[in-house]
Each structure stands twice: as C-alpha cells, then as structure tokens.
Design an enzyme around this catalytic site. Structure first.
Site, short mmCIF file in Angstrom:
data_model
loop_
_atom_site.label_atom_id
_atom_site.label_comp_id
_atom_site.label_asym_id
_atom_site.label_seq_id
_atom_site.Cartn_x
_atom_site.Cartn_y
_atom_site.Cartn_z
N SER A 277 -3.44 -13.91 3.55
CA SER A 277 -3.19 -12.47 3.67
C SER A 277 -4.17 -11.91 4.71
O SER A 277 -5.34 -12.28 4.73
CB SER A 277 -3.33 -11.78 2.32
OG SER A 277 -4.55 -12.11 1.71
N GLY B 19 -4.52 -8.38 5.57
CA GLY B 19 -4.62 -6.93 5.51
C GLY B 19 -3.50 -6.28 6.30
O GLY B 19 -2.34 -6.68 6.21
N GLU C 131 -2.67 -6.55 9.14
CA GLU C 131 -2.00 -7.39 10.14
C GLU C 131 -0.90 -8.26 9.54
O GLU C 131 -0.24 -9.01 10.25
CB GLU C 131 -3.03 -8.26 10.84
CG GLU C 131 -3.89 -7.46 11.78
CD GLU C 131 -4.91 -8.34 12.44
OE1 GLU C 131 -4.53 -9.09 13.35
OE2 GLU C 131 -6.07 -8.29 12.01
N GLY C 132 -0.74 -8.21 8.23
CA GLY C 132 0.34 -9.00 7.62
C GLY C 132 -0.16 -10.26 6.97
O GLY C 132 -1.20 -10.26 6.30
N GLY D 104 -2.76 -7.57 -2.34
CA GLY D 104 -2.69 -9.04 -2.32
C GLY D 104 -1.98 -9.57 -3.56
O GLY D 104 -1.24 -10.56 -3.50
N ASP D 105 -2.19 -8.91 -4.69
CA ASP D 105 -1.51 -9.33 -5.93
C ASP D 105 0.00 -9.08 -5.82
O ASP D 105 0.81 -9.87 -6.29
CB ASP D 105 -2.08 -8.58 -7.14
CG ASP D 105 -3.58 -8.79 -7.27
OD1 ASP D 105 -4.09 -9.83 -6.80
OD2 ASP D 105 -4.26 -7.90 -7.82
O1 LIG Z 1 -10.72 -11.39 -10.44
P1 LIG Z 1 -11.55 -10.68 -9.44
O2 LIG Z 1 -11.70 -11.43 -8.17
O3 LIG Z 1 -12.88 -10.26 -10.02
O4 LIG Z 1 -10.78 -9.37 -9.02
C1 LIG Z 1 -10.36 -8.44 -9.96
C2 LIG Z 1 -9.96 -7.18 -9.27
O5 LIG Z 1 -8.97 -7.48 -8.32
C3 LIG Z 1 -7.79 -6.75 -8.59
O6 LIG Z 1 -6.92 -7.60 -9.31
C4 LIG Z 1 -7.16 -6.33 -7.29
O7 LIG Z 1 -6.77 -7.46 -6.56
C5 LIG Z 1 -8.20 -5.61 -9.48
O8 LIG Z 1 -7.16 -5.18 -10.33
C6 LIG Z 1 -9.37 -6.16 -10.21
O9 LIG Z 1 -10.30 -5.15 -10.48
#
Ligand SMILES: O=P(O)(O)OC[C@H]1O[C@](O)(CO)[C@@H](O)[C@@H]1O
Length: 337
Positions: free
Chosen positions: A245, A247, A249-250, A276-277
C-alpha cells in the site's frame, strides 16, 4: 444446524467462509482538531469512540460489502472482557459472528488525532492487554474450528504484549494444513518472523506498506522498480501475492502472474485511518470471487477510496464502492529480475 423442511432446498452459500483474526484490537478514539499544535492546549471539535483494530476493521468493511446470500463474516481474536460491549454492539450491528475470546481487563484505547488544517491523522497506538498462554490456546482452537478448506482467513495487526514475535508462524502453518488461504497484514518483527518461517507456513498474501516492506528486506527503495524487485523476492519465498500500500499513490500488486501498479488519485482526500484495512477487505472480496489480478487491484483500491469518507470500520454501500473503480488506473509493469 436446523434441517431444511422437506422439499425446500437450502441454497449453498455464495462465497467462501471468511474469518478475521485480531489479536490486539483497540477502541479507536478519534478526536477532530482544527489544528494539531504540539505543546499547546487544544479544544477538540468532536470525538468518537469506535471498535477498531485491523481485523475488526476488515470484518466491518466486508460485512458492509456482503450480499445476503454470502456466508456471514466471522471475527475472532482477543478482547478485554471489561469493555467488550463496544465490540459486541458493533459486531451485532453488522451481523458479524462474534467468536472473540474474552480475556481479563480493558481492551486498549488508541488515540487518533485528526488535524483538519493539515488534513492528516496522528495515531497513538497503546500496547494492549497481555494474554496468558491459555487465552492463546483458546484462540487457536476457535480459529481451527472456524477454518474450512478454501476459506479465507485474515490475520491482522500487531501482536499483543507477551506474545513472541513468531506468534503468527504456528497459526499460519496450521491454517495452511487445514487448506485455508491466509492474508497476513502485520509489520515489523511479526512480519519478518512470518516470512522467515518454513515454506509450508507462508501466507497466501501479505499487505505491507512501503516502509514495512523496506524493513522486511532491509533496504530503502530508490524507485518503484526497486520496490517491485523486493516484492518479487518475497514471492519467491512462497507468498502468492504481495500488495504494497502506497498511501495517496495507490498500491503495487506483485505475484508470479503479474506486476500491477494501481493508481488512485481519490486516495488523497479523507480520513486515512483504516484505509489499509479497507484495502485488505477489498482484496478478500476480490479473491473470494477468484478475480483476475487486475480486478483484485481495482476493487481493493476502490474499497480503500470508499473508506476515506467514513470514520470507523465502515464502507458505504456496494454501488458507492463500485463507483470508485472507474477513477482507478492500473498499469501493467514488466516482470523483471
Ligand atoms: O494492530 P496495530 O498495528 O497496533 O494497529 C491498530 C490500529 O490500526 C487500525 O486498525 C487502523 O489500521 C486502528 O483501528 C487501530 O487503532
């Protein structure tokens, strides 16, 4: 399970089973500020607390995308029993099957400072609860019981305190033995350990961002070809698809079949937390349909773009997601090196 009434046929579910696993979920506390000025007293414009954590976000997006004939999404992981209601309410509201293991204590709160002036977000992610070995064993049992051959399992996010960096390796190996297709979205030591594991424990797909991939290969990329070569080196370890990923830029999609660069100008505007999720959710949605590489790229970027208009683990409706696809450009790159 209730037997169907005689003469009526129960339609087969339209897609594979999908399970998301979040070992370190969070309640995301998003605070909207006019401007983030460190070292000063700031007044917030608004604040909201929502269930979060990478696999929770993936499940939320997939539940919004799901058609009634698709099997329900299953979400599991470890959640603090003392504030589990936030997750229970969220999962119930989306029709997601709640298979979280409850552990003592409160799930962490992660702070997201939304700076309206800069148009960006500062994330403060706390460490999370420390599970005991018995909780990990319970979780492994739940994951095994929910896994079916051909099903898709998403292992997402950081490992909680006390879980060793190779915490995903055993899970990957047993999921693969059970015939699941596993998408791993993590970073740092857990990702490095997973990719250094035995060949029969390699994930089906991973989704690092550029920094996370640089960390795994121990190089800073000089250009996009450098990034492609690094992703190809991961494919040679037995990972079917590496999605990087990038950002606004795709994203870059590298597999044995194709190297595709997805460009999504729309990704520049909106709330980037969880984008990203959403991209991972889009990957799952496309892979569940055994889509061609180009469609995988386009749909996953459409998910990410659609997510930007939302705070929290939500997508707009299917039509709104699909309408983002036209703006996405896919460039096919030569597979070299
Ligand atoms: O599991 P990590 O890397 O601590 O990230 C958790 C965070 O990332 C997110 O899932 C966003 O990607 C948030 O919902 C959460 O606070």
């Amino acid at each position: 399970m209730t037997a169907p009434a005689s003469g009526s046929a129960t339609p087969a579910p339209a897609g594979p089973s999908i399970v998301t696993v979040t070992l370190n979920p969070a309640i995301d506390h998003t605070i909207r500020l006019d401007e983030l000025v460190p070292g000063t007293v700031l007044r917030a414009r608004s604040s909201v607390r929502q269930a979060g954590g990478k696999g929770v976000n993936v499940a939320g997006c997939l539940a919004d995308w799901r058609r009634p004939e698709d099997p329900p999404i299953v979400a599991t992981g470890l959640v603090g029993g003392s504030n589990a209601a936030t997750f229970e309410d969220f999962l119930a509201s989306k029709g997601i099957i709640d298979r979280f293991v409850r552990i003592p204590g409160h799930t962490r709160n992660n702070i997201k400072l939304l700076d309206e002036a800069a148009g960006d977000t500062t994330d403060i992610n706390l460490p999370g609860l420390t599970p005991l070995p018995v909780h990990m064993a319970q979780l492994r049992a739940v994951v095994a019981s929910e896994t079916v051959p051909g099903g898709i399992v998403v292992l997402s996010g950081s490992l909680p305190p006390g879980v060793p960096a190779n915490g995903y390796v055993d899970m990957l190996a047993s999921l693969k033995r059970d015939g699941a297709r596993v998408i791993l979205d993590t970073a740092g030591p857990p990702l490095r350990e997973a990719l250094a594991g035995p060949a029969d424990s390699m994930p089906w797909a991973i989704k690092p961002n550029q920094e996370e991939l640089e960390d795994v290969v121990g190089e800073s990329f000089s250009d996009i070809n450098h990034m492609i070569r690094a992703a190809r080196s991961i494919c040679r370890r037995g990972v079917g698809l590496v999605v990087v990923s990038r950002g606004a830029e795709g994203a870059l999609y590298v597999s044995e079949r194709a190297v595709l660069l997805g460009l999504a100008p729309v990704l520049a505007v909106g709330v980037s937390v969880g984008a990203g999720d959403a991209l991972v959710a889009g990957l799952v949605a496309a892979l569940a349909e055994d889509a061609e590489p180009e469609h995988v790229a386009r749909l996953s970027l459409a998910f990410a773009a659609a997510k930007l208009a939302q705070i929290g683990p939500h997508l707009p409706n299917r039509e709104a997601v699909l309408s983002r696809m036209d703006a996405i450009k896919i460039e096919r790159r030569e597979v070299t090196g």
